[in-house]
Scaffold this motif. Structure first.
Motif, mmCIF file in Angstrom:
data_model
loop_
_atom_site.group_PDB
_atom_site.id
_atom_site.type_symbol
_atom_site.label_atom_id
_atom_site.label_comp_id
_atom_site.label_asym_id
_atom_site.label_seq_id
_atom_site.Cartn_x
_atom_site.Cartn_y
_atom_site.Cartn_z
ATOM 1 N N LEU A 1 -30.627 -23.529 -52.829
ATOM 2 C CA LEU A 1 -30.510 -23.411 -51.372
ATOM 3 C C LEU A 1 -31.295 -24.548 -50.724
ATOM 4 O O LEU A 1 -32.429 -24.816 -51.096
ATOM 5 N N GLU A 2 -30.656 -25.210 -49.754
ATOM 6 C CA GLU A 2 -31.314 -26.263 -48.979
ATOM 7 C C GLU A 2 -31.616 -25.722 -47.582
ATOM 8 O O GLU A 2 -30.699 -25.329 -46.850
ATOM 9 N N ILE A 3 -32.886 -25.691 -47.214
ATOM 10 C CA ILE A 3 -33.318 -25.207 -45.909
ATOM 11 C C ILE A 3 -33.854 -26.393 -45.121
ATOM 12 O O ILE A 3 -34.785 -27.070 -45.559
ATOM 13 N N GLN A 4 -33.246 -26.651 -43.963
ATOM 14 C CA GLN A 4 -33.585 -27.843 -43.201
ATOM 15 C C GLN A 4 -34.909 -27.694 -42.465
ATOM 16 O O GLN A 4 -35.362 -26.581 -42.176
ATOM 17 N N ASP A 5 -35.509 -28.817 -42.138
ATOM 18 C CA ASP A 5 -36.764 -28.850 -41.389
ATOM 19 C C ASP A 5 -36.583 -28.116 -40.057
ATOM 20 O O ASP A 5 -35.693 -28.432 -39.267
ATOM 21 N N GLY A 6 -37.406 -27.108 -39.811
ATOM 22 C CA GLY A 6 -37.354 -26.361 -38.565
ATOM 23 C C GLY A 6 -36.328 -25.249 -38.530
ATOM 24 O O GLY A 6 -36.199 -24.553 -37.519
ATOM 25 N N GLU A 7 -35.619 -25.019 -39.622
ATOM 26 C CA GLU A 7 -34.564 -24.007 -39.649
ATOM 27 C C GLU A 7 -35.147 -22.616 -39.904
ATOM 28 O O GLU A 7 -36.163 -22.458 -40.568
ATOM 29 N N PHE A 8 -34.486 -21.597 -39.347
ATOM 30 C CA PHE A 8 -34.860 -20.200 -39.570
ATOM 31 C C PHE A 8 -33.768 -19.583 -40.446
ATOM 32 O O PHE A 8 -32.661 -19.329 -39.980
ATOM 33 N N VAL A 9 -34.079 -19.375 -41.717
ATOM 34 C CA VAL A 9 -33.105 -18.839 -42.682
ATOM 35 C C VAL A 9 -33.534 -17.436 -43.087
ATOM 36 O O VAL A 9 -34.701 -17.203 -43.421
ATOM 37 N N VAL A 10 -32.596 -16.502 -43.040
ATOM 38 C CA VAL A 10 -32.874 -15.119 -43.419
ATOM 39 C C VAL A 10 -32.160 -14.808 -44.732
ATOM 40 O O VAL A 10 -30.959 -15.052 -44.877
ATOM 41 N N LEU A 11 -32.921 -14.274 -45.698
ATOM 42 C CA LEU A 11 -32.364 -13.774 -46.950
ATOM 43 C C LEU A 11 -32.208 -12.271 -46.805
ATOM 44 O O LEU A 11 -33.178 -11.565 -46.533
ATOM 45 N N VAL A 12 -30.989 -11.776 -46.974
ATOM 46 C CA VAL A 12 -30.727 -10.362 -46.748
ATOM 47 C C VAL A 12 -29.895 -9.818 -47.895
ATOM 48 O O VAL A 12 -29.110 -10.531 -48.522
ATOM 49 N N GLY A 13 -30.093 -8.550 -48.178
ATOM 50 C CA GLY A 13 -29.346 -7.899 -49.251
ATOM 51 C C GLY A 13 -29.969 -6.558 -49.560
ATOM 52 O O GLY A 13 -31.044 -6.221 -49.057
ATOM 53 N N PRO A 14 -29.303 -5.773 -50.395
ATOM 54 C CA PRO A 14 -29.833 -4.450 -50.739
ATOM 55 C C PRO A 14 -31.069 -4.553 -51.612
ATOM 56 O O PRO A 14 -31.402 -5.626 -52.137
ATOM 57 N N SER A 15 -31.767 -3.440 -51.780
ATOM 58 C CA SER A 15 -32.961 -3.416 -52.625
ATOM 59 C C SER A 15 -32.612 -3.872 -54.035
ATOM 60 O O SER A 15 -31.584 -3.489 -54.583
ATOM 61 N N GLY A 16 -33.487 -4.699 -54.607
ATOM 62 C CA GLY A 16 -33.289 -5.160 -55.977
ATOM 63 C C GLY A 16 -32.382 -6.353 -56.125
ATOM 64 O O GLY A 16 -32.049 -6.746 -57.255
ATOM 65 N N CYS A 17 -32.001 -6.992 -55.002
ATOM 66 C CA CYS A 17 -31.060 -8.115 -55.099
ATOM 67 C C CYS A 17 -31.756 -9.436 -55.409
ATOM 68 O O CYS A 17 -31.098 -10.435 -55.690
ATOM 69 N N GLY A 18 -33.095 -9.490 -55.333
ATOM 70 C CA GLY A 18 -33.830 -10.699 -55.679
ATOM 71 C C GLY A 18 -34.370 -11.476 -54.493
ATOM 72 O O GLY A 18 -34.988 -12.527 -54.668
ATOM 73 N N LYS A 19 -34.213 -10.960 -53.273
ATOM 74 C CA LYS A 19 -34.625 -11.722 -52.089
ATOM 75 C C LYS A 19 -36.139 -11.902 -52.006
ATOM 76 O O LYS A 19 -36.626 -12.989 -51.690
ATOM 77 N N SER A 20 -36.908 -10.845 -52.297
ATOM 78 C CA SER A 20 -38.369 -10.978 -52.267
ATOM 79 C C SER A 20 -38.868 -11.803 -53.441
ATOM 80 O O SER A 20 -39.876 -12.514 -53.327
ATOM 81 N N THR A 21 -38.153 -11.741 -54.556
ATOM 82 C CA THR A 21 -38.535 -12.537 -55.727
ATOM 83 C C THR A 21 -38.469 -14.025 -55.419
ATOM 84 O O THR A 21 -39.401 -14.772 -55.732
ATOM 85 N N ILE A 22 -37.388 -14.475 -54.779
ATOM 86 C CA ILE A 22 -37.285 -15.907 -54.478
ATOM 87 C C ILE A 22 -38.330 -16.314 -53.448
ATOM 88 O O ILE A 22 -38.892 -17.411 -53.522
ATOM 89 N N LEU A 23 -38.674 -15.426 -52.511
ATOM 90 C CA LEU A 23 -39.707 -15.751 -51.536
ATOM 91 C C LEU A 23 -41.058 -15.933 -52.227
ATOM 92 O O LEU A 23 -41.804 -16.865 -51.914
ATOM 93 N N MET B 1 -44.328 -29.665 -40.612
ATOM 94 C CA MET B 1 -43.078 -28.999 -40.953
ATOM 95 C C MET B 1 -42.360 -29.790 -42.047
ATOM 96 O O MET B 1 -42.569 -30.986 -42.207
ATOM 97 N N ALA B 2 -41.489 -29.084 -42.789
ATOM 98 C CA ALA B 2 -40.781 -29.745 -43.880
ATOM 99 C C ALA B 2 -39.564 -28.929 -44.258
ATOM 100 O O ALA B 2 -39.481 -27.729 -43.980
ATOM 101 N N ASN B 3 -38.617 -29.597 -44.880
ATOM 102 C CA ASN B 3 -37.487 -28.874 -45.447
ATOM 103 C C ASN B 3 -37.901 -28.242 -46.780
ATOM 104 O O ASN B 3 -38.877 -28.660 -47.412
ATOM 105 N N ILE B 4 -37.173 -27.214 -47.192
ATOM 106 C CA ILE B 4 -37.426 -26.549 -48.475
ATOM 107 C C ILE B 4 -36.164 -26.695 -49.321
ATOM 108 O O ILE B 4 -35.059 -26.377 -48.866
#
Length: 369
Positions: free
Chosen positions: A24-46, A1-4
């Motif tokens: 964005l800082e995501i901690q080790d073991g954290e569950f972070v949800v990216l949410v927003g309307p279509s076209g907001c860039g959430k899948s792009t960053i993933l 596991m690791a932080n992102i």
């Protein structure tokens, strides 16, 4: 596991900037949800985190490693997609272990990991079946199993439940939440559904047009939205927005809406400027209260345990964009329990408390605290 660690990442397609500077800082073991309307860039960053899309600028760190220029296979992340991407000619056992086989792992080690993952996901009795013999939920478990056996440093999930029916989505999001608590791997989860975000996340990041609007735990996101967009996006149904103007009440600051003067406590509203008041549907009650409106319902939707009651707010209402489920407000809406029969067209006393009133600057859309 690791932080992102996502540092000043942006993405351009030609002259179009689809992801503005994103950190964005995501901690080790954290569950972070990216949410927003279509076209907001959430899948792009993933996809940028996974290495499936190159960033136009910025850096991605996984633990202490700068993986910005690493190939996807060298990043030690596992991705679960919207479609299950299972091989139809392979059994469940072969599908789960396929990635390990391609990496040249020994057969006995593959079998051990496959069986362990299958037990965690309750598909161990289906190991010799093929995908066509499984339900949608079982196929999604197999896709999750294929990610688990990798024992990666992070899971990346791109709307994994959107192909399931409503009842199964509820069941599967509970299973994914329980799975995360059991194995504790850092997880970034993308969805357009705010209910998924609020029920599953340690923290939620709401995106709009390639920018983060707010990052917070679900309770804070609901109770203390940063701006008009977040307030309208989070909540089911979304918040009501009403035109308001500064005034005073007995020498103290207040706002006027629907002809009522409502005190604002210590909030700095100024004496001029446009304001927008927000009231969540669940903060309305039927009957007399601190502040009462007498309105006629235009639509009553009964859900059994509660009702959604719509009222014509006329020019007092501020039109808001569609919420996370694509629904556009039909008028002023109250979410109330079974408080007797409410009939369309008959006047109803609708009350609210001043402490439940949100205020926003109409020009900047920022919340006024």
């Amino acid at each position: 596991m690791a932080n992102i660690s996502i540092r000043d990442v942006y993405k351009n397609y030609g002259t179009e900037n689809v992801l503005k500077t994103f950190s964005l800082e995501i901690q080790d073991g954290e569950f972070v949800v990216l949410v927003g309307p279509s076209g907001c860039g959430k899948s792009t960053i993933l996809k940028i985190i996974a290495g499936l899309e190159p960033a136009s600028g910025g850096q991605i760190f996984l633990g202490e490693r700068d993986v910005t220029d690493f190939a996807p296979g060298d990043r030690d992340v596992a991705m679960v997609f919207q479609n299950y991407a299972l091989y139809p000619h392979l059994t469940v056992r072969q599908n789960i272990g396929f990635g390990l086989k391609m990496r040249g792992m020994k057969a006995r080690d593959i079998e051990r990991r496959v069986v362990d993952a299958a037990k965690i996901l309750a598909v161990d009795s289906y190991l010799n079946r093929r995908p066509k013999d499984l339900s949608g939920g079982q196929r999604q478990r197999v896709a999750l199993g294929r990610a688990i056996v990798r024992e990666p440093q992070a899971f990346l999930m791109d709307e994994p439940l959107s192909n399931l029916d409503a009842k199964l989505r509820v069941h599967m999001r509970a299973e994914i939440g329980a799975l995360h608590k059991r194995i504790g791997v850092t997880t970034v989860y993308v969805t357009h559904d705010q209910i998924e975000a609020m029920t599953m996340a340690d923290r939620v990041a709401i995106l709009r047009e390639g920018e983060i609007q707010q990052i917070a735990d679900p309770d804070t996101m609901f109770q203390d939205p940063a701006n008009l967009f977040v307030a309208g996006f989070i909540g089911s149904p979304g918040m009501n927005f009403i035109r308001a103007s500064p005034t005073d009440l007995g020498g103290s600051p207040a706002v006027e809406l629907f002809g009522l003067k409502v005190p604002v406590g210590g909030r700095q509203i100024g004496k001029t400027g446009n304001l927008i008041a927000g009231i969540r549907p669940e903060h309305f009650s039927v009957g007399e209260g601190e502040f009462t409106l007498n309105l006629r319902p235009t639509l009553v939707e009964s859900l059994g345990s509660e009702k959604y009651v719509y009222f014509d707010g006329g020019d007092n209402l501020v039109e808001r964009a569609a919420d996370s489920e694509g629904e556009v407000a039909k008028g002023l809406i109250a979410r109330i329990g079974q408080q007797g029969r409410i009939r369309e067209g008959e006047s109803v006393p609708l009350s609210f408390e001043s402490e439940n009133l949100y205020l926003f600057d109409a020009d900047t859309e920022s919340v006024i605290r």
